[in-house]
Scaffold this active site. Structure first.
Site, short mmCIF file in Angstrom:
data_model
loop_
_atom_site.label_atom_id
_atom_site.label_comp_id
_atom_site.label_asym_id
_atom_site.label_seq_id
_atom_site.Cartn_x
_atom_site.Cartn_y
_atom_site.Cartn_z
N LYS A 502 39.83 43.97 26.38
CA LYS A 502 41.19 43.78 25.96
C LYS A 502 41.87 42.52 26.77
O LYS A 502 42.49 41.70 26.35
CB LYS A 502 42.09 44.80 26.43
CG LYS A 502 41.68 46.08 25.26
CD LYS A 502 42.51 46.06 23.84
CE LYS A 502 41.29 45.35 23.07
NZ LYS A 502 40.38 46.38 22.16
N HIS A 521 24.93 45.87 43.28
CA HIS A 521 23.68 45.10 43.27
C HIS A 521 23.67 43.85 42.72
O HIS A 521 23.00 43.20 41.94
CB HIS A 521 22.61 45.96 42.31
CG HIS A 521 22.24 47.64 42.74
ND1 HIS A 521 21.39 47.36 43.77
CD2 HIS A 521 22.92 48.60 42.50
CE1 HIS A 521 21.42 48.87 43.95
NE2 HIS A 521 22.23 49.55 43.39
C1 F6R Z 1 38.30 43.99 19.95
C2 F6R Z 1 38.02 43.80 18.62
C3 F6R Z 1 36.52 43.30 18.21
C4 F6R Z 1 36.25 44.30 17.12
C5 F6R Z 1 34.80 43.74 16.60
C6 F6R Z 1 34.13 45.16 15.65
O1 F6R Z 1 39.49 44.34 20.12
O2 F6R Z 1 38.96 43.90 17.76
O3 F6R Z 1 35.98 43.40 19.13
O4 F6R Z 1 36.21 45.56 17.86
O5 F6R Z 1 34.80 42.74 15.97
O6 F6R Z 1 34.93 45.15 14.57
P1 F6R Z 1 34.99 46.18 13.57
O7 F6R Z 1 35.31 47.38 14.23
O8 F6R Z 1 35.88 46.23 12.53
O9 F6R Z 1 33.57 46.43 13.05
#
Ligand code: F6R
Length: 624
Positions: A502, A521
């Site tokens: 995030k 490590h």
């Molecule tokens: C993190 C984010 C991305 C999604 C990733 C998978 O905040 O939004 O890392 O988690 O692109 O997306 P989904 O869950 O839609 O497959």
């Protein structure tokens, strides 16, 4: 999550537009709440007109010529499917057998199966797969028994268990739109020319800024000349089909009207400056709605998993972090051989995958190409595939053998927040159920964890309100740093990984997560005076982390921690802490991610970035 609207005009000339067009404009403002099907019911001089179809608002309104329909009152709906896939027949409004009652609904009627069976046995014919349709037939049934339309509506509401905001037209009681609310939001808007009912204020903000926010268990109606609000005093879930109207107390609506001065843009975000913050605040509801609906769906999946040789959980980004939580819990609670894999890396494991494996593919959007390709590969090797997604009928759901749906509602902010906690809550429920079923988890412990899980939404609400001011303060420090570590052990590791993701996604600060024990490590080489290190402490593993903190502090690290209340060494060890309610270690990932989300959000805002649209990122990644 869906969006509902109801409008009663004060005269046929009011608002100087066809009612269909006003409904269309209002629904467009609610599109963020759902966009898989759209519909309206308008009462015109020719009677009740209903039009509805699967598809996004812009497609459907032109296909069905919304703007051409006129009338004095009507309801509209934009759907985010929960019960029944997106289709013309499942789109709202839903009607009774006579076609006189039209219902639009947002929420989940938990006991709809029971109500449906009772109504079928009394001769009602159901057309859709929705939970909503029971409301129309319940009203019809009570009318058949001799009650007035409004009493029949009130009586029907007393039988509903779950969350709902409903708006109902019954042509036998012309000029009125009945409404009821429990848990799902519902507001009334008032202007000289019209009265509105809506899931959210932005729907009618172009026409009215005088609003009444309805509370749980309130119901009533709007008409040209009246606003009636009553509070249900007793909710009788027994289905005895008697004709005794429910007890209610009348509410003087004039005392509840408030004027708001939001701009339309502010209002779409519910008064929050960004969708991400709004979605962080929606997390308790996302988890509550998800738990309500999955508790009925998972029995079959639990049985299938109990026979699997191995359970692989796959996902990308945040969904991969949910996969890590899920695999740790399956190992720990159900003694199942389980591993988490990054979707785009699955191909390198493909030779060992076979038809004894079950693969749970996690994706909020259900469209991430890396995850879809992995599912196609593992299906090719005979594995059973289960989609865990927030989008009904998404490609992932269609291409997997089975699906489990989180009910977080549409997520607009690019950084995943509420969909993540809904995924983690689902996997926690699944692991506890499987552990109970396989006997690896004592049945008392399984019940205790499930009861605790049902209280987690409440804990999340408190956590958000207590952590938010602190996150604002700490973001001032983090905003001055260029790099940061997040360390944790066990379930604290995926929580740390998600926290780090995030921060880098929206605040553009380099952040890396490591198992705390691994930090010595190699990673520790970077640590010098003031280097920020966040420690995730969920519970039982606290003592194991102490020496890792000391190692960092000895090199001058600036330490921050997310810790449960009562961890006595906190004061001595950390420069800043987020102290959270102590909950079972197994459930802590659902709650302990909240301070990290808030920290990333406020750091991005402090640095002047837009957290909703981080650079270089897209909400759905459809390229490899
Ligand atoms: C993190 C984010 C991305 C999604 C990733 C998978 O905040 O939004 O890392 O988690 O692109 O997306 P989904 O869950 O839609 O497959």
């Amino acid at each position: 999550m869906c969006g509902i609207i109801g409008i009663v005009l004060s005269s046929s000339k009011a608002l100087s537009k066809n009612l269909g067009r006003v409904i269309r404009e209002c629904l467009k403002n609610l599109e963020y709440r759902g966009y898989d099907s759209v519909g309206f019911a308008i009462v015109s001089s020719e009677g009740l007109i209903i039009r509805k179809s699967k598809g996004k608002i812009d497609e459907v309104v032109s296909k069905l010529s919304f703007d051409e329909f006129d009338g004095i009152y009507g309801v509209g709906h934009t759907r985010w499917a929960t019960h029944g896939r997106p289709s013309d027949v499942n789109a709202h409004p839903q009607t009774d057998c006579s076609g006189k009652v039209a219902v639009v609904h947002n929420g989940i009627i938990e006991n709809y199966m029971e109500l449906r069976d009772a109504l079928i046995s009394r001769g009602h014919e159901f057309r859709s797969e929705t939970d909503t349709e029971v409301i129309a037939h319940l009203i019809e049934e009570y009318k058949r028994l001799g009650m007035s339309s409004y009493d029949a509506f009130k009586k029907a509401v007393t039988h509903l268990r779950g969350s709902y905001a409903v708006a109902v037209i019954d042509v036998d009681d012309p000029g009125k739109i009945f409404f009821a609310r429990n848990t799902s939001p519902l507001v009334i808007g008032i202007s000289r020319e019209a009265k509105f009912l809506s899931s959210d204020i932005p729907a009618f903000l172009d026409y009215s800024r005088d609003v009444i926010v309805l509370n749980d268990d309130e119901l009533g109606y709007i008409s040209k000349d009246a606003i009636v609000i009553e509070k249900l005093v007793d909710k009788d879930l027994r289905l005895e089909f008697d004709r005794v109207p429910p007890k209610t107390e009348f509410i003087d609506y004039r005392l509840r009207v408030r004027h708001i001065d939001w701009t339309p843009e502010m209002a779409k975000k519910g008064g929050y400056p960004h969708f991400m913050l709004k979605e962080i605040h929606e997390q308790p509801r996302a988890v509550a709605d998800t738990l309500i609906s999955i508790s009925k769906e998972l029995d079959n999946i639990v049985k299938l998993l109990s026979k699997a040789d191995r359970v692989l959980l796959i996902g990308s980004g945040t969904s991969y972090h949910a996969a890590l939580v899920g695999s740790l819990l399956l190992n720990e609670l159900a003694y199942v051989k389980s591993h988490a894999l990054i979707s785009s890396e699955v191909r390198w494991f493909i030779n060992s995958i076979d038809d004894d494996d079950v693969v749970i593919a996690i994706s909020q959007s259900g469209e991430t190409i890396d995850t879809l390709l992995a599912v196609r590969d593992v299906r090719g090797k005979g594995a059973l595939t289960i989609a865990l997604t927030n989008v009904i009928d998404s490609t992932l759901a269609r291409e997997s053998h089975l699906s489990i749906y989180t009910r977080a509602g549409p997520e607009i902010g690019v950084a995943a927040t509420k969909t993540y906690v809904a995924q983690v809550a689902t996997l926690s429920y699944l692991a506890i159920s499987l552990g109970g079923y396989m006997g690896t988890l004592d049945s008392n412990k399984a019940s205790e964890l499930k009861s605790e899980l049902s209280l987690i939404p409440e804990v999340m609400s408190t956590t958000i309100s207590t952590c938010e001011p602190r996150a604002r303060v700490i973001s001032g420090v983090i905003g001055t740093k260029h790099s940061m570590y997040y360390l944790g052990r066990g379930l604290g590791l995926p929580t740390s990984m998600e926290g780090a993701l995030k921060l880098k996604e929206i605040a553009y600060i380099h952040a890396e997560a490591y198992p705390a024990g691994e930090s010595k490590h190699g990673p520790i080489a970077l640590v010098d005076e003031g280097f920020p290190v966040a420690f995730t402490v969920l519970g039982d593993e606290a003592e194991l982390i102490v020496s890792n903190v000391e190692e960092m502090k000895a090199r001058g690290a600036w330490t921050l921690a997310v810790v449960p209340k009562g961890f006595e060494k906190s004061v001595k060890l950390f420069d800043y802490i987020f102290e959270l309610r102590r909950i079972s270690y197994e459930l802590a990932p659902i709650v302990y991610i909240i301070p990290y989300q808030l920290l990333a959000y406020y750091t991005a805002v402090t640095l002047g970035y837009d957290p909703d649209k981080p650079r270089n990122l897209a909400k759905t990644v459809t390229v490899v």
